[in-house]
Design a protein around this motif. Sequence first.
Motif, PDB file in Angstrom:
ATOM      1  N   LEU A 337      22.890 -22.879 -14.940  1.00 20.83           N
ATOM      2  CA  LEU A 337      22.528 -24.206 -15.615  1.00 20.83           C
ATOM      3  C   LEU A 337      21.493 -23.829 -16.617  1.00 20.83           C
ATOM      4  O   LEU A 337      21.464 -24.261 -18.072  1.00 20.83           O
ATOM      5  N   THR A 368      22.764 -32.338 -26.045  1.00 24.49           N
ATOM      6  CA  THR A 368      22.543 -32.676 -24.437  1.00 24.49           C
ATOM      7  C   THR A 368      21.233 -31.998 -24.097  1.00 24.49           C
ATOM      8  O   THR A 368      20.792 -30.793 -24.453  1.00 24.49           O
ATOM      9  N   ASP A 370      19.120 -31.200 -20.330  1.00 22.44           N
ATOM     10  CA  ASP A 370      19.403 -30.963 -19.020  1.00 22.44           C
ATOM     11  C   ASP A 370      18.157 -30.558 -18.521  1.00 22.44           C
ATOM     12  O   ASP A 370      17.695 -29.543 -18.875  1.00 22.44           O
ATOM     13  N   ARG A 380      18.237 -33.721 -10.627  1.00 27.19           N
ATOM     14  CA  ARG A 380      18.637 -33.013 -11.967  1.00 27.19           C
ATOM     15  C   ARG A 380      18.785 -34.518 -12.775  1.00 27.19           C
ATOM     16  O   ARG A 380      19.425 -35.419 -12.295  1.00 27.19           O
ATOM     17  N   VAL A 382      20.417 -35.266 -16.591  1.00 27.49           N
ATOM     18  CA  VAL A 382      20.976 -34.817 -17.719  1.00 27.49           C
ATOM     19  C   VAL A 382      21.523 -35.806 -18.682  1.00 27.49           C
ATOM     20  O   VAL A 382      22.211 -36.667 -18.333  1.00 27.49           O
ATOM     21  N   SER A 384      23.150 -36.929 -22.585  1.00 28.09           N
ATOM     22  CA  SER A 384      23.838 -36.740 -23.834  1.00 28.09           C
ATOM     23  C   SER A 384      24.018 -37.817 -24.712  1.00 28.09           C
ATOM     24  O   SER A 384      24.211 -38.876 -24.223  1.00 28.09           O
TER      25      SER A 384
END
Length: 420
Positions: A337, A368, A370, A380, A382, A384
């Motif tokens: 990633l 995005t 992340d 995590r 993330v 957008s």
Amino acid sequence: MLENERQDPFEDRLGTALRDAGDGFEADRAALVTAGRARGRRALLRRRAAVVGGVAGVALAGVGGVLVLPADDPAGPERSGTASAASAGDATTAAASFTGDDLLRELKGLLPPGTYGEESARGADHQLGPTAQLVYDDGAGAAAIGMGFARVEPGSAQVRELMACPDHNITPYDDCSSDRLPDGSLLKLYQGYEYPDLRVDTKRWTADLVTAEGQHVSVSEWNSPAEKGAPVSREEPPLSTERLRELVTAGVWREVVDAVPKSRKPPRSAAPRTERPEVSGKSVGDTLAALLPRKLDVVSRGGQESEYAYVVVDDGRGRSLVQINVQHGMADVAGQLYADGETLPDGTRVATRQGPGEKAGSGVVMWTVDTLRPGPEGFRVVISAFNTGDQNKDTTRDAPALTVEQLRTIALSGEWDRLR
């Protein structure tokens, strides 16, 4: 929708069967588990869109040879009158047994007169669970019809998500209703499409029934002789909403679920495992809304039971969708990633991407940010933003309402640490 893991009864049974079979082999289990988990997580990262009902996916081939079979054909197979023998020590004896032929015969008996082809089914004692599928033609065009059966936990998060109509911002559809029947069962009737981006005209209509006892019956039908990869053969699937309701609520299907053997004891492979924690979708949505710039008006919001939430905002220049996923257990795919990203002084990894949208809207762009916090929990965040209020529709503005820098500020906010 961003990466979001879902539980599927069919997949659960498949996984259990494979793990049980593997118990008889000697291997470097740690290495196998590590490699498999990494591959599975990478596959998960590529999944998109919401899942709409259905116990088991039904992939049917073309029409092939079609055979006229009257529903009351006396030559048809008789339902087994006694329980099938369970494998030693693994299952209890069910009150009745249904073979694959039994399921097909019952299904045909509940359909309007027509012709049938491409039939396949699994009985109630199959280790992967019972299913039935065929290609049906009422004279207006061949159509795939499939059924699946499973047990679920009444009142669970799985059932709530299964029986809720999807959000239009996630999944486009024409109609959906979810109601409680007089006997306490939940019934969902859905009319939508096979592909969320509507790249082809294949329609998928479904009916899901979950009883108060946890019996789950699912019916899916298409306006094509196959779920995917076959041309549309008719304008709509053959069964109306009322016909779907009658089919999925037929009493015989509850007997089928009851006939599935119940495990007496957990297999050796079902030893307690550390489950990946899930973050409440409501908490994710509330935190996102609180972190938005004050100049933005939130015109709508939504999400899922866990991990995923979205808002649609407007700064006076048009609507813009902002969506976010908050997940644990993502450390094992950090190399994939964030290979082209940066690592902050505290160890947080950050990747930024700008590209086209994921769905069918014309001219849609997706920005995005992340992030992955340091630590073994693999936390995590993330986020957008899009230049449209709905990914399935065309653009409503030139650029998303949030800049990449604003997205970065939200994703790196310390407020998310409260959800770790």
